[in-house]
Design an enzyme around this catalytic site. Structure first.
Site, short mmCIF file in Angstrom:
data_model
loop_
_atom_site.label_atom_id
_atom_site.label_comp_id
_atom_site.label_asym_id
_atom_site.label_seq_id
_atom_site.Cartn_x
_atom_site.Cartn_y
_atom_site.Cartn_z
N GLY A 14 0.82 -1.21 0.00
CA GLY A 14 0.00 0.00 0.00
C GLY A 14 0.85 1.25 0.00
O GLY A 14 2.08 1.19 -0.01
N LEU A 16 1.45 3.51 2.35
CA LEU A 16 2.34 3.62 3.50
C LEU A 16 3.35 2.48 3.52
O LEU A 16 4.53 2.70 3.77
CB LEU A 16 1.53 3.64 4.80
CG LEU A 16 2.36 3.64 6.09
CD1 LEU A 16 3.32 4.83 6.14
CD2 LEU A 16 1.45 3.63 7.33
N ALA A 72 -4.79 -2.28 6.51
CA ALA A 72 -6.04 -1.71 6.99
C ALA A 72 -7.11 -1.78 5.92
O ALA A 72 -6.81 -1.74 4.71
CB ALA A 72 -5.85 -0.25 7.43
N TYR A 137 -15.91 2.55 10.08
CA TYR A 137 -14.45 2.53 9.94
C TYR A 137 -13.79 2.93 11.25
O TYR A 137 -12.88 2.25 11.74
CB TYR A 137 -14.04 3.46 8.81
CG TYR A 137 -12.55 3.72 8.73
CD1 TYR A 137 -11.67 2.71 8.35
CD2 TYR A 137 -12.02 4.97 9.04
CE1 TYR A 137 -10.30 2.95 8.27
CE2 TYR A 137 -10.67 5.22 8.96
CZ TYR A 137 -9.81 4.20 8.59
OH TYR A 137 -8.46 4.44 8.53
#
Length: 309
Positions: A14, A16, A72, A137
């Site tokens: 991803g 990050l 995530a 979320y």
């Protein structure tokens, strides 16, 4: 110090995770950054085997293993319709990951979000301020925080906000695309937060990992790490247009009510950096400086008009 580190990054492909791998390797660490196809945090056996193997390999090389969890479920609106799917990744995944880290004596840094707060504050949130998520979320991310901190692992939760990078879906890349498609666009001007370049967040997380294995871990279990200052989405969009060399007046302000979404967004989600600085960690630069640096690094690709914009 970085040369002594071995870092496992769930969510490693991803925006990050990509920066964590780059930053760790540049500092001399060994890095394993699997994507969900290789390490699915929602699959117990995958997590247990991955952490066990990683810890053994790291110690066999004489390195200090650390897990930085960048995995995530971030589809904020979709989570309203399928909270169970978000919970599996954002809460159950970190719970199992923390248990595995505890079993193998591996420190864990877990990345969380400003969405654990309700957005009614008028000054930056401190890590110990009351959490009150208003979206699915946010609820699942808070559950993940709590699971990690109660696990018995040596663990730290690092909250951040408004993350963007050179890969994946994020606000900056969306604004660049829309700048090439529309003469004007409206962006909300009544939500306030701190845009954070993934590269600067990654640098902070790797520094924290170095402190943890170096025997100087922060006393606070929850920390905030964002680029400095604050802005609105509208002001952020104008800054992006300026970096693109196009007229920022093409961006017009509007209110949240003009763009109803399934999930509630915090009206104010600025996170205080005080605990981060009190721990002796380097505060990330102001958000506007970071945005300029981001365009220096990625501007050619972003302005290229390719499908990867």
């Amino acid at each position: 110090m970085g040369g002594e580190l071995a870092i496992l990054v769930p969510g490693g492909t991803g925006q990050l995770g990509t920066e964590l791998a780059r930053t760790g390797l540049a500092g001399g660490a060994s890095v394993e950054a699997p994507g969900s196809a290789e390490l699915n945090v929602a699959e117990v056996n995958s997590v247990l085997a991955s952490v066990a193997g990683f810890a053994e390999r790291a110690r066999g090389e004489g390195r200090h293993p650390v897990v930085i969890n960048a995995a995530a479920y971030t589809a904020v609106d979709a989570a309203e319709q399928d909270e169970a799917a978000a919970f599996a990744v954002n809460a159950d995944g970190p719970r199992v990951l923390a248990a595995a880290c505890a079993a193998h004596r591996v420190p864990l840094l877990h990345v969380s979000t400003d969405y654990v707060f309700d957005g009614t504050a008028s000054e930056p949130y401190e890590p110990d301020d009351q959490v009150r998520p208003t979206s699915a979320y946010g609820r699942t991310k808070l559950a993940g925080e709590q699971a990690v901190l109660r696990s018995g692992a040596r663990a730290w939760v690092v909250r951040t906000s408004w993350v963007y990078g050179g890969t994946g879906q994020n606000f900056v890349r969306t604004m660049v695309r829309l700048a090439g498609e529309r003469a004007e666009l409206s962006v909300v001007d009544d939500q306030r937060g701190a845009p954070t370049w993934a590269a600067d967040l990654a640098a902070g997380l790797v520094e924290l990992a170095e402190w943890v294995v170096g025997g100087h871990p922060p006393e606070a279990a929850v920390l905030h790490c964002t680029n400095g200052g604050a802005t609105t989405w509208y002001e952020f969009a104008r800054a992006i247009f300026s970096e693109l060399g196009t007229d920022p007046d093409r961006v017009r302000p509007c209110g949240t009510a003009d763009f109803p979404r399934p999930a509630a967004r915090p009206a104010y989600s600025v996170l205080s950096a005080a605990a981060w600085q009190d721990a002796g960690l380097t505060p990330p630069r102001p958000w506007r400086e970071a945005l300029t640096a981001f365009f220096v690094a990625h501007g050619e690709q972003l302005r290229g008009g390719t499908s990867d914009r």
